[in-house]
Design an enzyme around this catalytic site. Structure first.
Site, PDB file in Angstrom:
ATOM      1  N   CYS A 114       0.910  -1.070   0.030  1.00  0.00           N
ATOM      2  CA  CYS A 114      -0.168  -0.029   0.087  1.00  0.00           C
ATOM      3  C   CYS A 114       0.864   1.350   0.019  1.00  0.00           C
ATOM      4  O   CYS A 114       1.894   1.422   0.744  1.00  0.00           O
ATOM      5  CB  CYS A 114      -0.988   0.108   1.156  1.00  0.00           C
ATOM      6  SG  CYS A 114      -2.111  -1.139   1.269  1.00  0.00           S
ATOM      7  N   ARG A 123       4.237  -0.764  -4.481  1.00  0.00           N
ATOM      8  CA  ARG A 123       3.777  -1.137  -3.178  1.00  0.00           C
ATOM      9  C   ARG A 123       2.625  -1.971  -3.147  1.00  0.00           C
ATOM     10  O   ARG A 123       2.043  -2.350  -2.119  1.00  0.00           O
ATOM     11  CB  ARG A 123       3.758   0.017  -2.451  1.00  0.00           C
ATOM     12  CG  ARG A 123       5.023   0.835  -2.310  1.00  0.00           C
ATOM     13  CD  ARG A 123       4.912   1.985  -1.184  1.00  0.00           C
ATOM     14  NE  ARG A 123       4.561   1.530   0.204  1.00  0.00           N
ATOM     15  CZ  ARG A 123       5.714   1.279   1.077  1.00  0.00           C
ATOM     16  NH1 ARG A 123       6.909   1.763   0.608  1.00  0.00           N
ATOM     17  NH2 ARG A 123       5.467   1.011   2.364  1.00  0.00           N
ATOM     18  N   GLY A 153      -1.367  -0.899   6.328  1.00  0.00           N
ATOM     19  CA  GLY A 153      -1.102  -1.834   7.592  1.00  0.00           C
ATOM     20  C   GLY A 153      -2.655  -2.664   7.898  1.00  0.00           C
ATOM     21  O   GLY A 153      -3.398  -2.741   6.835  1.00  0.00           O
ATOM     22  N   LYS A 198      12.589 -16.328  -8.990  1.00  0.00           N
ATOM     23  CA  LYS A 198      12.201 -15.151 -10.128  1.00  0.00           C
ATOM     24  C   LYS A 198      11.438 -15.682 -11.012  1.00  0.00           C
ATOM     25  O   LYS A 198      10.203 -14.908 -11.591  1.00  0.00           O
ATOM     26  CB  LYS A 198      13.609 -15.007 -10.915  1.00  0.00           C
ATOM     27  CG  LYS A 198      14.752 -14.271 -10.286  1.00  0.00           C
ATOM     28  CD  LYS A 198      14.342 -12.572  -9.997  1.00  0.00           C
ATOM     29  CE  LYS A 198      13.495 -12.140  -8.664  1.00  0.00           C
ATOM     30  NZ  LYS A 198      14.145 -12.368  -7.752  1.00  0.00           N
ATOM     31  N   GLU A 200       7.677 -16.086  -9.410  1.00  0.00           N
ATOM     32  CA  GLU A 200       6.945 -14.451  -9.400  1.00  0.00           C
ATOM     33  C   GLU A 200       6.542 -13.950 -10.630  1.00  0.00           C
ATOM     34  O   GLU A 200       5.486 -13.266 -10.607  1.00  0.00           O
ATOM     35  CB  GLU A 200       8.415 -13.790  -8.837  1.00  0.00           C
ATOM     36  CG  GLU A 200       8.567 -13.889  -7.542  1.00  0.00           C
ATOM     37  CD  GLU A 200       9.765 -12.806  -6.991  1.00  0.00           C
ATOM     38  OE1 GLU A 200       9.555 -12.200  -5.992  1.00  0.00           O
ATOM     39  OE2 GLU A 200      10.611 -12.841  -7.655  1.00  0.00           O
ATOM     40  N   HIS A 226      15.683 -37.072  -4.059  1.00  0.00           N
ATOM     41  CA  HIS A 226      14.691 -37.639  -2.881  1.00  0.00           C
ATOM     42  C   HIS A 226      13.402 -36.789  -3.132  1.00  0.00           C
ATOM     43  O   HIS A 226      12.825 -36.390  -2.108  1.00  0.00           O
ATOM     44  CB  HIS A 226      15.480 -36.931  -1.467  1.00  0.00           C
ATOM     45  CG  HIS A 226      16.703 -37.445  -1.521  1.00  0.00           C
ATOM     46  ND1 HIS A 226      17.106 -38.872  -1.190  1.00  0.00           N
ATOM     47  CD2 HIS A 226      18.078 -37.054  -1.670  1.00  0.00           C
ATOM     48  CE1 HIS A 226      18.341 -39.139  -1.079  1.00  0.00           C
ATOM     49  NE2 HIS A 226      19.043 -38.049  -1.364  1.00  0.00           N
TER      50      HIS A 226
HETATM   51  C1  G6P Z   1       8.659  -9.021  -1.374  1.00  0.00           C
HETATM   52  C2  G6P Z   1       9.388  -8.579  -2.831  1.00  0.00           C
HETATM   53  C3  G6P Z   1      10.538  -9.366  -3.042  1.00  0.00           C
HETATM   54  C4  G6P Z   1      11.522  -9.251  -1.697  1.00  0.00           C
HETATM   55  C5  G6P Z   1      10.790  -9.402  -0.238  1.00  0.00           C
HETATM   56  C6  G6P Z   1      11.877  -8.959   0.900  1.00  0.00           C
HETATM   57  O1  G6P Z   1       8.294 -10.207  -1.294  1.00  0.00           O
HETATM   58  O2  G6P Z   1       8.351  -8.887  -3.551  1.00  0.00           O
HETATM   59  O3  G6P Z   1      11.159  -9.075  -3.891  1.00  0.00           O
HETATM   60  O4  G6P Z   1      12.563 -10.013  -2.021  1.00  0.00           O
HETATM   61  O5  G6P Z   1       9.577  -8.853  -0.398  1.00  0.00           O
HETATM   62  O6  G6P Z   1      12.011  -7.514   0.445  1.00  0.00           O
HETATM   63  P1  G6P Z   1      12.940  -6.786   1.272  1.00  0.00           P
HETATM   64  O7  G6P Z   1      12.724  -5.216   0.949  1.00  0.00           O
HETATM   65  O8  G6P Z   1      13.012  -7.001   2.767  1.00  0.00           O
HETATM   66  O9  G6P Z   1      14.284  -7.311   0.724  1.00  0.00           O
END
Ligand code: G6P
Length: 609
Positions: free
Chosen positions: A2, A27, A102, A486, A489, A505
């Site tokens: 957000c 965000r 939040g 990657k 995602e 395994h």
């Molecule tokens: C989200 C993002 C990821 C990132 C993770 C941790 O899931 O999509 O790309 O690795 O948060 O974020 P940070 O800002 O703590 O590295």
């Protein structure tokens, strides 16, 4: 997770609010909305979907006024609908408008109480209770009303509030979700992230938890929990507006992949010591004696940053002979691990705002352990709350799938491991070898990027896959995890990363001619072992894509497709091998028509648990 933007000043607010939201769209992009104000009238516009939907709605029905607040949503409570989009209105006369980042954990009981009092709820969100509560407690003073509401809320919030009866005034409050003020001339901004302010002002003031702020065109004030005014500390942000532009690239992700020679250079600038053959950092805030006393390291992070921590584990063990534990921050925060006195905790985070990483770091600090941060975003909550740390200096990373932050994190962990190592068992010669190789790394990554055309051919062949395996050993096992992450995602192909031998395994049961395996196998100590694992896959009819050292004909004979990367020492292979994996995920996602920079359901900065 957000994004919030607020503006009060002399310009039309709408375009500033929408432009700010565009910068924060990473965000969350489920819905977006703005409310502006002219005198006692609130003009509210909101729309499900991307900010572009909101922007075209505003073309038809503009939102007038020189004050307003806005929001881009990553849905937590309530589906992705126009009604659940923020801002939310409160009061029988809809006199209060609120945007929120939040989660209000106790919203159900608050909602029940408010319904009994006759308040009508329009949305399914937790946020709407905040709007009604403020209206309920309003007795002519917006700040006083919000102060009465704050103790009633359990959970986390970054809030921005406007009221029909207080033209020109925005009130913000933070607990657990970031907020920053931007200071202009005759105008003041509020945002959940300074990138929204780029191009408007570089002068910012960060709020800390429990603080409340008031903004009018001429003034801004910040108050602590006890209502006492806080002394304002204005900081300068050094990101330029063009850092946050795509430039000539079609996507942020591709731009950020191609920035890696430079971002790695920036991560190492001034930190390689060619005399003592070690690394040094300005901001660790731990003197050499303290560093020498460290007996155990806990690395904690989420997502891609967690994967870089796993590479760090191998590096710290190899160079410094230090026991390392890598722990998901979401687990560490609720664990009660037996930790000794001489343990340091290092939080790894691109954004510096990930809720779980922040909570894990706070818990470690509470237990008395020095907590360092490896962080990209300057001034972020984790960067400010850590006892010390290392900035990546990678510039803004906007593509939701992290790329340049990963390689910079690994480079920083490599340098930290050298620093710890050179204080312990690592010889001058061993240090010299790695330091000299690190110096070459940006050039090696530049060369690795030349595989892009080859990656495109490979991507075209495998873009239809429904499952893929990524297999590597030792330093490259975490990179297999990262390659798989990657791909899933951004292309929504199910992908799993495994230690190459461990696939026997379980995952080998998935292997058939439709399930490609990506083998990470540049030359190194375990090369022959990985080659055997490759044969095991081939024997079962599975297609193999190999990432191999330049000119490795043996691999070319055995694999169906090869992508070559420059030859570097094993400890630096994670960085060089990550490049084709990032490009492969990117190209496959493009071929599948996916939105590379804004993959479904994800957000870049995860500020809820
Ligand atoms: C989200 C993002 C990821 C990132 C993770 C941790 O899931 O999509 O790309 O690795 O948060 O974020 P940070 O800002 O703590 O590295």
């Amino acid at each position: 997770m957000c994004g919030i933007v607020g503006y009060t000043g002399f310009r039309e607010a709408e375009s500033i609010l929408v432009e700010g939201l565009r910068r924060l769209e990473y965000r969350g992009y489920d819905s977006a909305g703005v409310v502006t104000q002219t005198g006692p009238t609130l003009h509210i516009r909101k729309k499900a979907g991307r900010i572009a939907n909101l922007a075209s709605m505003l073309l038809d029905t503009p939102s007038p006024g020189t004050i307003g607040i806005s929001h881009t949503r990553w849905a937590t409570h309530g589906g992705v609908t126009d009604t659940n989009a923020h801002p939310h209105l409160g009061g029988h006369d809809s006199s209060i408008a609120v945007v929120h980042n939040g989660v209000i954990d106790n919203y159900m009981s608050l909602k029940a109480q408010l319904k009994e009092l006759g308040y009508v709820f329009r949305s399914e969100t937790d946020t709407e209770v905040v709007a009604h509560l403020i209206a309920h407690h309003y007795e002519g003073d917006l700040v006083a009303a919000i102060r009465k509401v704050i103790p009633l809320l359990k959970g986390t919030y970054g809030l921005a509030v406007v009221s029909k009866r207080d033209p020109g005034l925005i009130v913000g409050a933070r607990l657990g979700s970031p907020l920053v003020l931007g200071i202009g001339e005759g105008e003041v901004f509020l945002a959940s992230d300074p990138s929204a302010l780029l191009g408007y002002t570089s002068r910012v003031v960060y709020l800390t938890d429990g603080q409340l702020c008031t903004l009018t065109p001429e003034s801004y004030r910040i108050f602590d929990r006890d209502e006492s005014p806080v002394e304002i500390n204005i900081e300068e942000i050094d990101w330029k507006p063009e850092d946050a532009d795509k430039g000539a690239f079609p996507h942020y992700m591709l731009k950020e992949i191609y920035e890696q020679p430079d971002s790695l250079q920036a991560a190492m600038r001034g930190r390689l010591d060619f005399e003592a053959m070690t690394a040094h950092f300005g901001g660790l805030n731990l003197d050499p004696q303290k560093l020498r006393q460290v007996e155990r390291v806990i690395l904690t992070a989420c997502g891609t940053s967690y994967n870089s921590g796993l590479v760090g584990e191998y590096l710290f063990e190899e160079f410094a002979r230090l026991p390392v534990e890598v722990e998901y921050a979401s687990e560490l925060r609720y664990r009660n691990p037996p930790v000794d006195r001489n343990t340091i905790v290092i939080a790894i985070t691109q954004s510096g705002e990930t809720a779980d990483t922040l909570a894990a770091m706070r818990e470690s600090k509470r237990m008395g352990h020095p907590a360092l941060a490896i962080c990209n975003v300057v001034g972020s909550t984790i960067a400010r709350e850590a006892d010390g740390g290392v900035y990546l200096h990678a510039g803004p990373e906007i593509g939701v799938a992290s790329t340049k932050a990963f390689t910079s994190q690994v480079a920083v962990l490599t340098m930290l491991a050298i620093l710890f190592g050179r204080m312990r068992h690592m010889s001058f010669t061993a240090g010299e070898r790695v330091i000299n190789e690190l110096k070459q790394l940006p050039d090696q990554v530049r060369r690795a990027l030349q595989c892009h055309d080859r990656v495109k051919e490979v991507a075209a062949k495998y873009a239809h896959a429904r499952n893929m395996l990524y297999l590597g050993r030792q330093f490259l096992y975490p990179v297999a995890l990262e390659g798989a992450l990657k791909l899933k995602e951004i292309s929504y192909i199910h992908a799993e990363g495994y230690p190459a031998a461990e696939m026997k395994h379980g995952p080998i049961a998935l292997v058939d001619k439709e399930t490609p395996s990506v083998f990470l196998m540049p030359r190194g100590a375990v090369f022959d072992k990985v080659m055997s694992n490759l044969e095991e896959i081939k024997a079962r009819g599975g297609p193999v894509i190999a990432i191999a050292s330049e000119n490795d004909d043996d691999v070319a004979h055995r694999a169906d497709d090869v992508i070559y990367v420059p030859d570097v020492p094993e400890c630096l292979q994670p960085i060089v091998v990550a490049i084709p994996l990032q490009l492969l995920a990117y190209e496959i996602a493009l071929l599948r028509g996916c939105d590379v920079d804004k993959p479904r359901n994800l957000a870049k900065s995860v500020t809820v648990e």
